[in-house]
Motif scaffolding. Structure first.
Motif, short mmCIF file in Angstrom:
data_model
loop_
_atom_site.label_atom_id
_atom_site.label_comp_id
_atom_site.label_asym_id
_atom_site.label_seq_id
_atom_site.Cartn_x
_atom_site.Cartn_y
_atom_site.Cartn_z
N GLY A 1 -42.60 -38.62 -6.30
CA GLY A 1 -42.68 -39.32 -7.58
C GLY A 1 -41.63 -38.90 -8.57
N THR A 2 -41.00 -37.76 -8.30
CA THR A 2 -39.94 -37.24 -9.17
C THR A 2 -39.11 -36.27 -8.33
OG1 THR A 2 -39.53 -36.32 -11.40
CG2 THR A 2 -41.22 -35.23 -10.06
N PRO A 3 -37.83 -36.06 -8.66
CA PRO A 3 -37.01 -35.18 -7.83
C PRO A 3 -37.53 -33.75 -7.79
CG PRO A 3 -35.62 -36.56 -9.24
CD PRO A 3 -37.04 -36.76 -9.70
N VAL A 4 -37.43 -33.14 -6.61
CA VAL A 4 -37.83 -31.75 -6.40
C VAL A 4 -36.62 -31.03 -5.79
CG1 VAL A 4 -39.44 -30.17 -5.28
CG2 VAL A 4 -40.22 -32.45 -5.99
N PRO A 5 -36.19 -29.89 -6.35
CA PRO A 5 -34.99 -29.20 -5.81
C PRO A 5 -35.31 -28.41 -4.54
CG PRO A 5 -35.87 -27.96 -7.66
CD PRO A 5 -36.71 -29.21 -7.55
N THR A 6 -35.68 -29.12 -3.49
CA THR A 6 -36.23 -28.49 -2.30
C THR A 6 -35.28 -27.50 -1.65
OG1 THR A 6 -37.50 -30.50 -1.91
CG2 THR A 6 -37.35 -28.95 -0.09
N ASP A 7 -33.99 -27.82 -1.62
CA ASP A 7 -33.05 -26.93 -0.93
C ASP A 7 -32.91 -25.57 -1.61
OD1 ASP A 7 -32.43 -28.39 1.29
OD2 ASP A 7 -30.66 -29.35 0.43
N ARG A 8 -33.43 -25.44 -2.81
CA ARG A 8 -33.40 -24.16 -3.52
C ARG A 8 -34.72 -23.40 -3.35
NH1 ARG A 8 -31.53 -23.90 -9.35
NH2 ARG A 8 -31.18 -21.79 -8.58
N ILE A 9 -35.67 -24.00 -2.62
CA ILE A 9 -37.02 -23.46 -2.49
C ILE A 9 -37.24 -23.03 -1.04
CG2 ILE A 9 -39.47 -24.04 -2.65
CD1 ILE A 9 -38.61 -26.18 -4.78
N ASP A 10 -37.91 -21.91 -0.84
CA ASP A 10 -38.14 -21.43 0.52
C ASP A 10 -39.33 -22.09 1.19
OD1 ASP A 10 -36.05 -19.34 0.96
OD2 ASP A 10 -36.91 -18.59 -0.90
#
Length: 354
Positions: free
Chosen positions: A172-181
Motif C-alpha cells: 500500500g506504500t513503499p517499503v525500503p526492503t533492501d535496507r531491512i534484514d
C-alpha cells in the motif's frame, strides 16, 4: 461492507481461487510451482532481491518467528517503539529469553532518534552488543506510518540487524526492503487475501544469523523455509496459497505504482471527508498511513462503530488498549483503497455523527 484495517474485504476472484480443488502440497509438483511463482511475484511487490518466503500462519507468526529464529537466550535486542506492536516485539524477545531494551516514544509522536542513538552508542561499551533491532512501519492501531530511514541509517552505522513489521504497509506504500534484514508482511492486509499466511523478505546476513542460532522450534522458525526444493517443513495451507497467488497477481496486473497511487487517493479522500465532518486525525496528516485513517473521537469510537454497522451495514474498527474508545479506524487498504467506497463509508459516519 467490511472496511477494517485487516482482515480486509476479499475480491471475488480471490475467494473463487480458494474454493477450487487444490493440489497436495506434499506430493504434487503443481503446488510447489505455484508457491515458487508466488514468492517471485512477491519479490516485485517487496521491490527486493532478498529471498521471499511464505510460511503458513497468520501475520503474528512472522513477528514471533523472526525473533525465535534470530534471538538466543541472553541476546540483546533494541526494540524501537511508538505503538502497541512495537511494544509487543519486546514481549517476544522476553519469551525467547533475550534481553530487550525498549526505546519508546509516545504513541502520537515519531521514533525518538536521539534515544535510539544514545542506546546504540552506549551499546558499543557493552560486553554483548545488540544483535538486532525491531521496528514497526505502520502502527495499525493508531494509523501511524513511521519513517524508517533515519533508524535504518543508525542501524547500518552500528552494524545491527533489522527486523521490520510491514504487515499493514506492504503493498500500500513503499517499503525500503533492501535496507531491512527481515521484512514481514501478511496475506490479510493490503493484498486482500484471507488471513493465514505470513510473508517475509530475508537478507543473506539474516539467514547467516539464523544458521548460527541453534533452533528451538520448527513452527516458529523461518530457517526451514530457506530451501523448499525438497519439500515444505510442514503441510502448507494450499487453499490460502492459491488465494494469495491470485491476490498478488491482481496487484501486479494493476501495477505496483498504480496501486500505491490508489491508496494515496483513497487516504486523502477519507481525511478530507473527515475534516469536512469536523473530525480530528490521529496522530496528524503528515504521519498517517495511506492504508488506514484513525479519527480521534474521545469516548465515542465504539458507539459510532456500532451505529455505523447497525444503521449502514458497514464494519469499521476502533483502536486497541487505552485508545480503544478514542480512535475510530477506517481501513482503506487493498481492495478497499477505492474513492467511491470511501465516500460510502464517510457518508455513513456523517449520518451517524449528525
Amino acid at each position: 461492507m467490511l472496511f477494517t484495517p485487516g482482515p480486509t474485504a476479499v475480491p471475488p476472484e480471490v475467494r473463487e481461487a480458494m474454493a477450487q480443488p487444490q493440489p497436495n502440497s506434499a506430493v504434487q509438483p503443481e503446488f510447489a510451482e505455484r508457491y515458487d511463482r508466488l514468492c517471485r511475484n512477491l519479490q516485485q511487490i517487496y521491490d527486493t532481491d532478498h529471498d521471499v518466503i511464505v510460511p503458513g500462519g497468520e501475520g503474528i507468526l512472522g513477528l514471533e518467528a523472526a525473533i525465535a529464529s534470530l534471538v538466543a537466550p541472553g541476546d540483546r535486542v533494541l526494540c524501537v517503539s511508538n505503538g502497541i506492536y512495537g511494544d509487543g516485539f519486546a514481549d517476544f524477545v522476553a519469551d525467547y529469553d533475550g534481553e530487550a531494551e525498549l526505546v519508546s516514544a509516545p504513541y502520537h509522536e515519531g521514533f525518538d532518534l536521539d534515544a535510539i542513538e544514545d542506546a546504540l552508542s552506549a551499546d558499543e561499551e557493552a560486553d554483548e552488543p545488540f544483535k538486532l533491532a525491531t521496528l514497526v512501519h505502520c502502527e495499525t492501531p493508531t494509523g501511524t506510518l513511521n519513517d524508517l530511514s533515519p533508524v535504518l541509517d543508525l542501524l547500518d552505522e552500528y552494524d545491527v540487524l533489522s527486523v521490520v513489521d510491514a504487515v499493514s504497509s506492504l503493498g500500500g506504500t513503499p517499503v525500503p526492503t533492501d535496507r531491512i534484514d527481515v521484512c514481514l508482511g501478511a496475506s490479510q492486509k493490503c493484498f486482500s487475501a484471507p488471513p493465514g499466511l505470513t510473508t517475509a523478505a530475508v537478507s543473506d546476513r539474516a539467514w547467516d544469523a539464523m544458521e548460527d542460532r541453534e533452533p528451538t522450534s520448527l513452527y516458529t522458525n523461518l530457517l526451514p523455509w530457506r530451501d523448499t526444493s525438497d519439500g515444505f517443513p510442514y503441510t502448507h495451507l494450499d487453499a490460502n496459497v492459491a488465494a494469495l497467488d491470485v491476490a498478488v497477481e491482481r496487484v501486479l496486473e494493476e501495477g505496483v505504482e498504480s496501486v500505491i497511487d490508489r491508496h494515496e487517493r483513497a487516504a486523502e479522500r477519507c481525511r478530507q471527508r473527515g475534516r469536512d465532518l469536523g473530525l480530528s486525525i490521529y496522530p496528524d496528516d503528515s504521519r498517517s498511513s495511506p492504508t488506514v485513517t484513525a479519527f480521534h473521537v474521545p469516548g465515542e469510537a465504539q458507539r459510532i462503530q456500532q451505529r455505523v454497522e447497525a444503521d449502514h451495514d458497514i464494519v469499521l474498527a476502533t483502536s486497541l488498549g487505552d485508545l480503544a474508545d478514542d480512535i475510530l479506524r477506517v481501513g482503506h487498504m487493498g481492495y478497499n483503497a477505492d474513492v467511491e467506497k470511501v465516500d460510502r463509508v464517510m457518508d455513513a459516519i456523517g449520518d451517524v455523527i449528525a
